[in-house]
Design a protein around this motif. Structure first.
Motif, PDB file in Angstrom:
ATOM      1  N   ASN A  57      79.147  12.832  43.007  1.00 21.88           N
ATOM      2  CA  ASN A  57      78.514  13.975  41.999  1.00 21.88           C
ATOM      3  C   ASN A  57      77.064  13.664  41.962  1.00 21.88           C
ATOM      4  N   THR A  58      76.354  14.545  41.798  1.00 19.73           N
ATOM      5  CA  THR A  58      74.852  14.506  41.663  1.00 19.73           C
ATOM      6  C   THR A  58      74.702  15.097  40.276  1.00 19.73           C
ATOM      7  N   LEU A  59      73.383  15.012  39.912  1.00 15.70           N
ATOM      8  CA  LEU A  59      73.024  15.444  38.303  1.00 15.70           C
ATOM      9  C   LEU A  59      71.539  16.073  38.760  1.00 15.70           C
ATOM     10  N   ASN A  60      71.629  17.512  38.727  1.00 14.95           N
ATOM     11  CA  ASN A  60      70.312  18.158  39.080  1.00 14.95           C
ATOM     12  C   ASN A  60      69.686  17.720  40.247  1.00 14.95           C
ATOM     13  N   GLY A  61      70.732  17.570  41.369  1.00 14.90           N
ATOM     14  CA  GLY A  61      70.142  17.152  42.758  1.00 14.90           C
ATOM     15  C   GLY A  61      70.146  15.714  42.960  1.00 14.90           C
ATOM     16  N   LYS A  62      70.296  14.965  41.953  1.00 11.91           N
ATOM     17  CA  LYS A  62      69.896  13.506  42.143  1.00 11.91           C
ATOM     18  C   LYS A  62      71.250  12.497  42.510  1.00 11.91           C
ATOM     19  N   HIS A  63      71.297  11.664  43.463  1.00 12.29           N
ATOM     20  CA  HIS A  63      72.501  10.799  43.517  1.00 12.29           C
ATOM     21  C   HIS A  63      71.841   9.464  42.932  1.00 12.29           C
ATOM     22  N   PHE A  64      73.080   8.792  42.539  1.00 14.41           N
ATOM     23  CA  PHE A  64      72.868   7.635  41.941  1.00 14.41           C
ATOM     24  C   PHE A  64      73.441   6.658  43.288  1.00 14.41           C
ATOM     25  N   PRO A  65      72.989   5.268  43.279  1.00 16.08           N
ATOM     26  CA  PRO A  65      73.377   4.497  44.391  1.00 16.08           C
ATOM     27  C   PRO A  65      74.861   4.349  44.468  1.00 16.08           C
ATOM     28  N   MET A  66      75.537   4.555  43.267  1.00 14.97           N
ATOM     29  CA  MET A  66      77.150   4.115  43.517  1.00 14.97           C
ATOM     30  C   MET A  66      77.744   4.765  42.388  1.00 14.97           C
ATOM     31  N   GLU A  67      78.914   5.252  42.588  1.00 18.00           N
ATOM     32  CA  GLU A  67      79.937   5.839  41.850  1.00 18.00           C
ATOM     33  C   GLU A  67      81.367   5.373  41.888  1.00 18.00           C
ATOM     34  N   GLY A  68      82.067   5.042  40.663  1.00 19.88           N
ATOM     35  CA  GLY A  68      83.278   4.676  40.679  1.00 19.88           C
ATOM     36  C   GLY A  68      84.089   5.814  40.014  1.00 19.88           C
ATOM     37  N   HIS A  69      85.347   5.940  40.716  1.00 18.33           N
ATOM     38  CA  HIS A  69      86.128   7.003  40.304  1.00 18.33           C
ATOM     39  C   HIS A  69      87.556   6.264  39.958  1.00 18.33           C
ATOM     40  N   PHE A  70      87.831   6.355  38.654  1.00 12.65           N
ATOM     41  CA  PHE A  70      89.223   5.908  37.679  1.00 12.65           C
ATOM     42  C   PHE A  70      90.231   7.049  37.708  1.00 12.65           C
ATOM     43  N   VAL A  71      91.151   6.596  38.745  1.00 12.15           N
ATOM     44  CA  VAL A  71      92.216   7.782  39.090  1.00 12.15           C
ATOM     45  C   VAL A  71      93.394   7.896  38.209  1.00 12.15           C
ATOM     46  N   HIS A  72      93.508   8.822  37.398  1.00 11.62           N
ATOM     47  CA  HIS A  72      94.814   8.834  36.523  1.00 11.62           C
ATOM     48  C   HIS A  72      95.687   9.896  36.900  1.00 11.62           C
ATOM     49  N   LYS A  73      97.073   9.656  36.528  1.00 10.59           N
ATOM     50  CA  LYS A  73      98.243  10.535  36.927  1.00 10.59           C
ATOM     51  C   LYS A  73      99.047  10.693  35.684  1.00 10.59           C
ATOM     52  N   SER A  74      99.369  11.782  35.522  1.00  9.08           N
ATOM     53  CA  SER A  74     100.516  12.401  34.411  1.00  9.08           C
ATOM     54  C   SER A  74     101.949  12.111  34.996  1.00  9.08           C
ATOM     55  N   LYS A  75     102.679  12.211  34.069  1.00  8.29           N
ATOM     56  CA  LYS A  75     104.280  12.185  34.534  1.00  8.29           C
ATOM     57  C   LYS A  75     104.745  13.265  35.221  1.00  8.29           C
ATOM     58  N   ASP A  76     104.048  14.480  34.878  1.00 15.85           N
ATOM     59  CA  ASP A  76     104.251  15.619  35.739  1.00 15.85           C
ATOM     60  C   ASP A  76     103.582  15.837  36.983  1.00 15.85           C
ATOM     61  N   GLY A  77     102.685  14.704  37.526  1.00 15.95           N
ATOM     62  CA  GLY A  77     102.056  14.810  38.775  1.00 15.95           C
ATOM     63  C   GLY A  77     100.669  15.414  38.568  1.00 15.95           C
ATOM     64  N   GLU A  78      99.851  15.668  37.279  1.00 17.89           N
ATOM     65  CA  GLU A  78      98.542  16.062  37.535  1.00 17.89           C
ATOM     66  C   GLU A  78      97.662  14.977  37.366  1.00 17.89           C
ATOM     67  N   TYR A  79      96.547  15.205  38.027  1.00 18.30           N
ATOM     68  CA  TYR A  79      95.465  14.264  38.049  1.00 18.30           C
ATOM     69  C   TYR A  79      94.197  14.398  37.158  1.00 18.30           C
ATOM     70  N   LEU A  80      93.690  13.400  36.603  1.00 13.98           N
ATOM     71  CA  LEU A  80      92.578  13.167  35.969  1.00 13.98           C
ATOM     72  C   LEU A  80      91.672  12.112  36.494  1.00 13.98           C
ATOM     73  N   VAL A  81      90.252  12.367  36.712  1.00 14.00           N
ATOM     74  CA  VAL A  81      89.378  11.292  37.385  1.00 14.00           C
ATOM     75  C   VAL A  81      88.409  11.146  36.146  1.00 14.00           C
ATOM     76  N   ILE A  82      88.030   9.973  35.973  1.00 19.89           N
ATOM     77  CA  ILE A  82      87.192   9.501  35.032  1.00 19.89           C
ATOM     78  C   ILE A  82      85.880   8.887  36.027  1.00 19.89           C
ATOM     79  N   ALA A  83      84.572   9.650  36.215  1.00 20.58           N
ATOM     80  CA  ALA A  83      83.925   9.032  37.017  1.00 20.58           C
ATOM     81  C   ALA A  83      82.596   8.393  36.303  1.00 20.58           C
ATOM     82  N   LEU A  84      82.308   7.452  37.078  1.00 21.28           N
ATOM     83  CA  LEU A  84      81.338   6.382  36.419  1.00 21.28           C
ATOM     84  C   LEU A  84      80.086   6.305  37.454  1.00 21.28           C
ATOM     85  N   MET A  85      79.075   6.246  36.803  1.00 18.69           N
ATOM     86  CA  MET A  85      77.795   6.106  37.659  1.00 18.69           C
ATOM     87  C   MET A  85      77.071   4.861  37.606  1.00 18.69           C
TER      88      MET A  85
END
Length: 249
Positions: A122-150
């Motif tokens: 993901n970029t912010l107004n076209g700007k990359h950060f040098p690294m991004e972490g994705h914290f991948v979560h799943k519900s009991k019904d199989g839905e997904y949520l990601v918390i992204a950390l720059m």
């Protein structure tokens, strides 16, 4: 102000409160980040990857179309540990154990794993950060949520150092973290966020993923980011069209 409570597991012995979306790697035909197996060709490699080409709510995105919204408080309780680390050939992935939960839209999502991309996807107004972490979560019904950390370049990141210390750089070799720690140790103290609807950023590019992108980056040293990049390379999917989507803030 978005409230978040992160409860530590036995490993970190820390309890703190702060204020405040997916890399999912499927076992199908081989894909990569360059050449004939790169992102532009993902949708042609395997019929199961067709959303990579046909999807209209794909991730990552360039966040540049915002709308003010009264976002509900995040309800996060991390009480588990980071347990195992592996270079799987696409990313550095850490599996989590114990109760690490976030509740969004009244739905509990359990943390499955987190992993990294250099540079950021993901970029912010076209700007990359040098690294991004994705914290991948799943519900009991199989839905997904990601918390992204720059990540931005700065002082050494103690949580990231624990991952690097016990990581076997050889692809496929899983290692237990001898110094286990709470996944929430990565998060900044102030956790305001953006939100949008998107997809996995790797095949099969499944849509319907809730994305929470933390506004405040954390620091990692130049050397740490270089080590991560040396193992992963440029493993960022290009940003995808927003189409009719907006980013809530």
């Amino acid at each position: 102000m978005r409230k978040i409570i992160i409860m530590a597991g036995l490993a970190s012995g820390l309890l703190f409160a702060g204020v405040t979306g997916a890399g999912h790697h499927a076992e199908h035909k081989h894909w990569s980040y360059k050449g004939s197996e790169g992102p532009i060709h993902w949708g042609e490699i395997d019929p199961k990857f067709r959303m990579c080409k046909l999807g209209v709510n794909q991730s990552p995105i360039n966040m540049n179309r915002f709308i003010d919204a009264k976002l509900p408080d995040l309800q996060i309780t991390y009480a588990g540990i980071s347990k195992e680390v592996v270079n799987n050939g696409h990313t550095i992935k850490v599996t989590a154990s114990g109760k690490n939960e976030v509740v969004v839209d009244g739905i509990p999502f359990e943390l499955m794993q987190y992993h990294f991309h250099t540079p950021s996807e993901n970029t912010l107004n076209g700007k990359h950060f040098p690294m991004e972490g994705h914290f991948v979560h799943k519900s009991k019904d199989g839905e997904y949520l990601v918390i992204a950390l720059m990540f931005k370049e700065g002082k050494k990141n103690s949580a990231l150092e624990k991952v690097l210390t016990y990581l076997d750089p050889k692809v496929g070799n899983k290692k237990n973290l001898k110094e286990m720690f709470n996944p929430g140790d990565f998060f900044p103290k102030k956790l305001d966020y953006y939100r949008y609807d998107g997809s996995f950023t790797t095949p099969p590019c499944t849509e319907g993923v809730r994305w929470i992108v933390l506004k405040n980056p954390v620091e990692a040293s130049k050397e740490q980011i270089a080590k991560m990049h040396a193992m992963m390379g440029n493993n960022n999917r290009p940003t995808q069209p927003l189409h009719a989507r907006v980013i809530l803030k």
